[in-house]
Motif scaffolding. Structure first.
Motif, mmCIF file in Angstrom:
data_model
loop_
_atom_site.group_PDB
_atom_site.id
_atom_site.type_symbol
_atom_site.label_atom_id
_atom_site.label_comp_id
_atom_site.label_asym_id
_atom_site.label_seq_id
_atom_site.Cartn_x
_atom_site.Cartn_y
_atom_site.Cartn_z
ATOM 1 N N SER A 1 0.827 -1.210 0.000
ATOM 2 C CA SER A 1 0.000 0.000 0.000
ATOM 3 C C SER A 1 0.853 1.248 0.000
ATOM 4 O O SER A 1 2.084 1.176 -0.082
ATOM 5 N N GLY A 2 0.190 2.396 0.087
ATOM 6 C CA GLY A 2 0.897 3.677 0.047
ATOM 7 C C GLY A 2 1.418 4.006 -1.339
ATOM 8 O O GLY A 2 2.301 4.841 -1.501
ATOM 9 N N ARG B 1 13.845 -0.394 -0.331
ATOM 10 C CA ARG B 1 14.320 0.969 -0.461
ATOM 11 C C ARG B 1 13.987 1.773 0.803
ATOM 12 O O ARG B 1 12.902 1.593 1.378
ATOM 13 N N PRO B 2 14.902 2.635 1.248
ATOM 14 C CA PRO B 2 14.573 3.453 2.422
ATOM 15 C C PRO B 2 13.276 4.226 2.173
ATOM 16 O O PRO B 2 13.058 4.725 1.076
ATOM 17 N N GLY B 3 12.428 4.307 3.197
ATOM 18 C CA GLY B 3 11.136 4.968 3.016
ATOM 19 C C GLY B 3 9.996 3.985 2.831
ATOM 20 O O GLY B 3 8.843 4.380 2.770
ATOM 21 N N LEU C 1 7.974 1.078 4.696
ATOM 22 C CA LEU C 1 7.783 0.445 6.004
ATOM 23 C C LEU C 1 7.358 -0.999 5.795
ATOM 24 O O LEU C 1 6.600 -1.304 4.879
ATOM 25 N N LEU D 1 5.741 -4.396 7.839
ATOM 26 C CA LEU D 1 5.093 -4.895 9.051
ATOM 27 C C LEU D 1 4.979 -6.410 8.967
ATOM 28 O O LEU D 1 4.620 -6.956 7.930
ATOM 29 N N THR E 1 3.304 -5.846 13.191
ATOM 30 C CA THR E 1 4.381 -5.290 14.018
ATOM 31 C C THR E 1 5.513 -4.764 13.121
ATOM 32 O O THR E 1 5.874 -5.416 12.139
ATOM 33 N N ASP E 2 5.996 -3.587 13.467
ATOM 34 C CA ASP E 2 7.139 -2.960 12.789
ATOM 35 C C ASP E 2 8.268 -3.988 12.654
ATOM 36 O O ASP E 2 8.702 -4.573 13.644
ATOM 37 N N GLU F 1 11.272 -3.633 12.364
ATOM 38 C CA GLU F 1 12.484 -3.294 13.123
ATOM 39 C C GLU F 1 12.504 -3.992 14.483
ATOM 40 O O GLU F 1 13.548 -4.111 15.117
ATOM 41 N N VAL G 1 3.187 -6.760 5.373
ATOM 42 C CA VAL G 1 2.668 -5.557 4.711
ATOM 43 C C VAL G 1 3.833 -4.633 4.361
ATOM 44 O O VAL G 1 4.703 -4.392 5.197
ATOM 45 N N ILE H 1 4.495 -0.774 3.061
ATOM 46 C CA ILE H 1 3.834 0.524 2.835
ATOM 47 C C ILE H 1 4.880 1.547 2.406
ATOM 48 O O ILE H 1 5.851 1.787 3.121
ATOM 49 N N SER H 2 4.644 2.164 1.270
ATOM 50 C CA SER H 2 5.545 3.245 0.844
ATOM 51 C C SER H 2 5.164 4.520 1.573
ATOM 52 O O SER H 2 3.990 4.837 1.726
ATOM 53 N N THR H 3 6.181 5.251 2.035
ATOM 54 C CA THR H 3 5.902 6.568 2.629
ATOM 55 C C THR H 3 6.363 7.655 1.676
ATOM 56 O O THR H 3 6.369 8.829 2.021
ATOM 57 N N LEU H 4 6.785 7.269 0.483
ATOM 58 C CA LEU H 4 7.421 8.234 -0.414
ATOM 59 C C LEU H 4 6.432 9.002 -1.264
ATOM 60 O O LEU H 4 6.801 9.931 -1.954
#
Lengths: 104, 354
Positions: free
Chosen positions: A11-12, A67-69, A71, A73, A77-78, A80, A96, A98-101
């Motif tokens: 998603s994202g 790629r950085p950015g 996320l 899950l 759960t994250d 990380e 999951v 998710i792109s934050t870009l």
């Protein structure tokens, strides 16, 4: 060969790279044939890149991880907190991405 | 790995690692600390007064959707006494903004806030689709950026609000700091980290998410299952910002505090008085009354260029001279309605909730 079944979601905006489909059922071998180690999240990322990704690989993978950015899950759960790429996948896990870009 | 417990409540399973602090916390504690930090930002910066009418600039994307949700939550929880509105700008981009506006219309019902949509077509007589068909894809972001800024102020004036809040987050601000340094734009560097900006003739604007990391905004939206829209604009995004963004994400991957550190660096720059003195004095546009640093504001210049078929007039000095050499603007030129700051009660219609 034993396999594990996973639910993978994008998603994202990331779904656009995967046939514009958010949810995918993925079945992969439970051990990595190259190393005979149990399949981990990094193996899954490479599997998705090689089998489901339709375009612009550089927007999903950079060197040996996402790629950085983006996320990730693991069962909500994250990643990380789960060892990131070293997390060993289990049958019925939900992963999951998710792109934050993309714009807000 | 064995499941870890939340560092705050020490009972529930940790589900998120906070980029700012490295803390591992559970879902409920995350909601609480995220909302409380935004509340602290609002209180410490004294952003609002009881009774303020506040418009949330809403694009349907993740940041503004989370902002609408958090503003409603905090307004109820802490009795801010605010009247909240959603304000959306319709740039007229088929297959992009029309879809995201559907998300905003759903948000209107979910958060029970009145919604005003103002379109470029209504205000300027040009949709972005029409602009791109005339100017191509090279400078279209200039038109869109200038037109959006002014449209937000005009939409806010129509709603008679005292204040516009936008969903700009810590990552966005850090990116802007980097871009202003790379461009040597000292004037903008000095003000881009301000949480609240207000000129004499403009409506107050602020950024309650100034210290909120994008990762946490996205996690908040995911955990709350908020309804947001995430497709990239179809007319090539701002390429320069794109590079700054990727660079920032790489820095963050190596050291998560990088984002807050860059904002802090931006805040710590002091612009010398003699440098400030060389900056243009603000005046108002002789044609439309909007704030401007020249006789004509940027939007009026861009619009005149479009109307007279010389779109580069508002972009380059050469284009400007070319336009001037063609003589003065014709009397029947389409112009932007005259801008006045609101007084009294609003008379305009907002979208019905049905």
């Amino acid at each position: 060969m034993t396999t594990i079944s996973l639910k993978v979601e994008f998603s994202g905006g990331l779904e656009l790279l995967f046939s514009n489909q958010r949810s995918h059922a993925v079945t992969i071998p439970s051990t990595d044939p190259a190393t005979s180690k149990p399949t981990d999240l990094q193996n899954l990322i490479f599997y998705l890149r090689d089998n489901l990704l339709k375009e612009r690989v550089e927007l999903f993978v950079e060197t040996d991880t996402v790629r950085p950015g983006i996320l990730v899950l693991v069962n909500d759960t994250d990643w990380e907190l789960e060892g990131e790429g070293d997390y060993v996948l289990k049958d019925n896990d939900e992963i999951v991405f998710i792109s934050t870009l993309h714009g807000g | 790995m064995a499941p870890r417990t939340c560092a705050l409540c020490e009972s529930a399973k940790a589900m998120l690692k906070r980029p700012k602090t490295g803390q591992q916390i559970c879902r409920d504690c995350f909601f609480y600390v995220f909302e409380t930090e935004v509340h602290n930002t609002i209180v410490q910066s004294k952003l609002f007064q009881p009774g303020d009418r506040v418009a949330i600039g809403a694009s349907g994307g993740k940041d503004s959707t989370v902002l609408a949700c958090v503003m409603k939550t905090l307004n109820d929880r802490y009795n801010y006494g605010l009247d909240l509105f959603l304000l959306s700008i319709d740039e007229g981009i088929t297959g992009y903004r029309d879809d995201s506006l559907e998300t905003v219309k759903r948000n209107q019902q979910q958060y029970e806030m009145p919604l005003k949509i103002l379109s470029y077509d209504e205000l300027y007589g040009w949709t972005m689709d029409a602009i791109v068909s005339q100017v191509g894809r090279k400078n279209n972001c200039t038109f869109c950026g200038v037109f959006r800024r002014q449209a937000l102020d005009r939409g806010a004036a129509m709603l008679h609000v005292d204040h516009i809040v936008t969903g700009h987050n810590a990552d966005d601000i850090a990116e802007t700091v980097l871009m202003n340094i790379m461009r040597g734009d000292i004037a903008r560097l000095g003000r881009c980290t301000a949480i609240c900006t207000q000129g004499e003739d403009t409506i107050r604007r602020s950024k309650p998410f100034k210290y909120a990391y994008e990762k946490e905004i996205v996690m908040y939206a995911y955990f709350k299952k908020l309804d947001y829209f995430s497709t990239e604009c179809i007319y090539s995004p701002d390429a320069y910002r794109g590079h700054a963004r990727v660079f920032l994400k790489e820095l963050e991957a190596a050291r998560p505090s990088a984002i807050i550190d860059i904002i802090h660096s931006g805040e710590a720059f002091e612009v010398r008085e003699e440098v400030k003195a060389t900056q243009r004095v603000q005046q108002t546009c002789i044609r439309c009354g909007y704030m401007s640093s020249n006789d004509l504001c940027k939007a009026c210049t861009l619009l005149e260029g479009l109307e007279r078929g010389m779109a580069s007039a508002g972009i380059t000095d050469r284009g400007r001279k070319q336009l001037e050499s063609q003589g003065p603007a014709p009397d029947n030129l389409r112009t932007i309605p005259f801008f006045k700051l609101p007084l009294g009660n609003p008379t305009i219609a907002i979208e019905s909730t049905s």
